[in-house]
Design a protein around this motif. Structure first.
Motif, PDB file in Angstrom:
ATOM      1  N   ARG A  42       0.830  -1.204   0.000  1.00  0.00           N
ATOM      2  CA  ARG A  42       0.000   0.000   0.000  1.00  0.00           C
ATOM      3  C   ARG A  42       0.864   1.253   0.000  1.00  0.00           C
ATOM      4  N   GLU A  43       2.025   1.173   0.672  1.00  0.00           N
ATOM      5  CA  GLU A  43       2.932   2.331   0.717  1.00  0.00           C
ATOM      6  C   GLU A  43       3.374   2.718  -0.690  1.00  0.00           C
ATOM      7  N   PHE A  44       3.605   1.707  -1.520  1.00  0.00           N
ATOM      8  CA  PHE A  44       4.030   1.975  -2.893  1.00  0.00           C
ATOM      9  C   PHE A  44       2.933   2.737  -3.631  1.00  0.00           C
ATOM     10  N   LEU A  45       1.694   2.297  -3.465  1.00  0.00           N
ATOM     11  CA  LEU A  45       0.576   2.974  -4.110  1.00  0.00           C
ATOM     12  C   LEU A  45       0.459   4.406  -3.616  1.00  0.00           C
ATOM     13  N   ARG A  46       0.672   4.604  -2.317  1.00  0.00           N
ATOM     14  CA  ARG A  46       0.548   5.948  -1.751  1.00  0.00           C
ATOM     15  C   ARG A  46       1.588   6.900  -2.344  1.00  0.00           C
ATOM     16  N   TYR A  47       2.820   6.409  -2.493  1.00  0.00           N
ATOM     17  CA  TYR A  47       3.857   7.266  -3.067  1.00  0.00           C
ATOM     18  C   TYR A  47       3.599   7.559  -4.538  1.00  0.00           C
ATOM     19  N   LEU A  48       2.914   6.651  -5.218  1.00  0.00           N
ATOM     20  CA  LEU A  48       2.555   6.885  -6.620  1.00  0.00           C
ATOM     21  C   LEU A  48       1.273   7.711  -6.739  1.00  0.00           C
ATOM     22  N   ILE A  53      -5.123  -0.389  -6.646  1.00  0.00           N
ATOM     23  CA  ILE A  53      -4.246  -1.054  -7.598  1.00  0.00           C
ATOM     24  C   ILE A  53      -4.745  -0.882  -9.034  1.00  0.00           C
ATOM     25  N   VAL A  54      -6.073  -0.776  -9.222  1.00  0.00           N
ATOM     26  CA  VAL A  54      -6.619  -0.645 -10.575  1.00  0.00           C
ATOM     27  C   VAL A  54      -6.279   0.703 -11.192  1.00  0.00           C
ATOM     28  N   ASP A  55      -5.869   1.670 -10.360  1.00  0.00           N
ATOM     29  CA  ASP A  55      -5.527   3.003 -10.866  1.00  0.00           C
ATOM     30  C   ASP A  55      -4.083   3.099 -11.344  1.00  0.00           C
ATOM     31  N   VAL A  56      -3.283   2.083 -11.041  1.00  0.00           N
ATOM     32  CA  VAL A  56      -1.867   2.120 -11.410  1.00  0.00           C
ATOM     33  C   VAL A  56      -1.714   1.995 -12.917  1.00  0.00           C
ATOM     34  N   LYS A  57      -0.846   2.841 -13.489  1.00  0.00           N
ATOM     35  CA  LYS A  57      -0.619   2.832 -14.927  1.00  0.00           C
ATOM     36  C   LYS A  57       0.859   2.617 -15.220  1.00  0.00           C
ATOM     37  N   LEU A  58       1.114   2.052 -16.381  1.00  0.00           N
ATOM     38  CA  LEU A  58       2.493   1.856 -16.823  1.00  0.00           C
ATOM     39  C   LEU A  58       3.190   3.209 -16.920  1.00  0.00           C
ATOM     40  N   GLY A  59       4.353   3.300 -16.295  1.00  0.00           N
ATOM     41  CA  GLY A  59       5.112   4.544 -16.344  1.00  0.00           C
ATOM     42  C   GLY A  59       4.899   5.447 -15.150  1.00  0.00           C
ATOM     43  N   ASP A  60       3.962   5.111 -14.248  1.00  0.00           N
ATOM     44  CA  ASP A  60       3.818   5.893 -13.014  1.00  0.00           C
ATOM     45  C   ASP A  60       5.156   5.922 -12.291  1.00  0.00           C
ATOM     46  N   MET A 167      13.996   6.143  -7.546  1.00  0.00           N
ATOM     47  CA  MET A 167      12.765   6.296  -8.310  1.00  0.00           C
ATOM     48  C   MET A 167      11.890   5.072  -8.103  1.00  0.00           C
ATOM     49  N   LEU A 168      10.689   5.307  -7.601  1.00  0.00           N
ATOM     50  CA  LEU A 168       9.694   4.259  -7.463  1.00  0.00           C
ATOM     51  C   LEU A 168       8.756   4.363  -8.656  1.00  0.00           C
ATOM     52  N   GLY A 169       8.523   3.264  -9.344  1.00  0.00           N
ATOM     53  CA  GLY A 169       7.667   3.349 -10.512  1.00  0.00           C
ATOM     54  C   GLY A 169       7.187   1.997 -10.987  1.00  0.00           C
ATOM     55  N   LEU A 177       2.547  -5.743 -15.567  1.00  0.00           N
ATOM     56  CA  LEU A 177       3.195  -4.634 -14.881  1.00  0.00           C
ATOM     57  C   LEU A 177       3.872  -5.119 -13.609  1.00  0.00           C
ATOM     58  N   GLU A 178       4.861  -4.364 -13.181  1.00  0.00           N
ATOM     59  CA  GLU A 178       5.512  -4.650 -11.912  1.00  0.00           C
ATOM     60  C   GLU A 178       5.994  -3.343 -11.305  1.00  0.00           C
ATOM     61  N   THR A 179       5.767  -3.193 -10.004  1.00  0.00           N
ATOM     62  CA  THR A 179       6.316  -2.036  -9.304  1.00  0.00           C
ATOM     63  C   THR A 179       7.776  -2.329  -8.974  1.00  0.00           C
ATOM     64  N   THR A 180       8.603  -1.309  -9.056  1.00  0.00           N
ATOM     65  CA  THR A 180      10.017  -1.530  -8.807  1.00  0.00           C
ATOM     66  C   THR A 180      10.671  -0.249  -8.328  1.00  0.00           C
ATOM     67  N   VAL A 181      11.893  -0.378  -7.853  1.00  0.00           N
ATOM     68  CA  VAL A 181      12.686   0.762  -7.418  1.00  0.00           C
ATOM     69  C   VAL A 181      13.986   0.749  -8.202  1.00  0.00           C
ATOM     70  N   ILE A 182      14.308   1.877  -8.806  1.00  0.00           N
ATOM     71  CA  ILE A 182      15.518   1.991  -9.605  1.00  0.00           C
ATOM     72  C   ILE A 182      16.378   3.098  -9.025  1.00  0.00           C
ATOM     73  N   SER A 183      17.620   2.760  -8.680  1.00  0.00           N
ATOM     74  CA  SER A 183      18.491   3.766  -8.076  1.00  0.00           C
ATOM     75  C   SER A 183      19.885   3.211  -7.860  1.00  0.00           C
ATOM     76  N   ASP A 184      20.862   4.095  -7.882  1.00  0.00           N
ATOM     77  CA  ASP A 184      22.214   3.703  -7.513  1.00  0.00           C
ATOM     78  C   ASP A 184      22.256   3.292  -6.047  1.00  0.00           C
ATOM     79  N   ALA A 185      21.362   3.882  -5.231  1.00  0.00           N
ATOM     80  CA  ALA A 185      21.314   3.534  -3.811  1.00  0.00           C
ATOM     81  C   ALA A 185      20.933   2.072  -3.621  1.00  0.00           C
ATOM     82  N   VAL A 186      20.039   1.572  -4.477  1.00  0.00           N
ATOM     83  CA  VAL A 186      19.639   0.167  -4.403  1.00  0.00           C
ATOM     84  C   VAL A 186      20.831  -0.728  -4.719  1.00  0.00           C
TER      85      VAL A 186
END
Length: 246
Positions: A42-48, A53-60, A167-169, A177-186
């Motif tokens: 749910r935290e991921f959805l909140r940050y987006l 979940i049905v509101d999530v779109k590719l590229g968010d 970047m969370l997206g 679709l898949e939620t993911t985190v992209i970063s040098d920190a990761v």
């Protein structure tokens, strides 16, 4: 009058049936939302900025600074080779059942499970990630006590922590679709976790990230500037010491 009375009774019955159908639909919708929440935090959805979940779109996507924690079971491949597929699943679930709640109890959430590994995010502070890491190692000690009593071998885990911008997206394509985190920190947190194998440590954190924690709160040891795969410059590596470690 009898006709009007019967008609009124029929109307009340139809209204009750309609209300019951609506309640059942809402109950199913809530159950489905709760089920999806076990797959997408749910935290991921909140940050987006999405409520469902049905509101999530590719590229968010959204950019945020937070701590990322990686943990991994040492020599899991060797351990899993001695177990059946069912025993493997039961073992991992028993382990995660003890470890995962610690992350949530320290203001973090699990981004994904990668086999026996965990990737967790702590949006509020690096202190939350460090506190969770120490608690995870302590819980692992109790887990190993239970394994010893059952005649099973002990396990150990390594943990790496780093704070940074990420970047969370959502990635993928129209049908998957898949939620993911992209970063040098990761990447840095993952590399730090892997360094535990070489350094014989349990919890490693970058010096930069430890500098953001509450001063004097943790017993630690500087392991110096260590080359980290994928980084142009060495990273100052700090070890968080557990009770009894020098």
């Amino acid at each position: 009058m009898l006709f009007r009375s019967a008609l009124a009774d029929r109307f009340r019955i139809m209204q009750r049936e309609k209300e019951e159908t609506q309640r059942e639909a809402l109950s199913r919708q809530k159950a489905m939302a709760d089920s999806f929440a076990r797959f997408v935090p749910r935290e991921f959805l909140r940050y987006l900025n999405r409520t469902d979940i049905v509101d999530v779109k590719l590229g968010d996507q959204v950019i945020k600074e937070m701590a990322v924690l990686f943990s991994d079971i040492r020599s899991f491949t060797n351990l899993s080779e001695r177990m059946s597929p069912q025993e493997n699943i039961d073992f991992i679930n028993a382990y995660l059942d003890r470890i995962a709640p610690i992350i949530r109890n320290n203001n973090g959430f699990i981004d994904k499970y990668i086999g026996d590994a965990i990737m967790a995010l702590f949006p509020e502070s690096v202190d939350d990630a460090i506190t969770a890491a120490v608690a995870m190692q302590r819980e692992l000690y109790r887990f190993n006590e239970a394994r010893r009593e059952s005649g099973e071998s002990e396990i150990s885990i390594g943990i790496g922590i780093h704070w940074g911008k990420m970047m969370l997206g959502t990635i993928g394509e129209a049908h998957r679709l898949e939620t993911t985190v992209i970063s040098d920190a990761v990447n840095t947190a993952s590399r730090l976790e892997g360094l535990n194998k070489q350094l014989g440590s349990k919890i490693l954190i970058s010096g930069e990230s430890l500098g953001l924690a509450r001063p004097g709160t943790y017993r630690c040891r500087c392991l110096g500037q260590v080359p980290v795969k994928g980084k142009d410059r060495p990273v100052e590596v700090m070890e968080i010491l557990m009770d009894g470690e020098e």
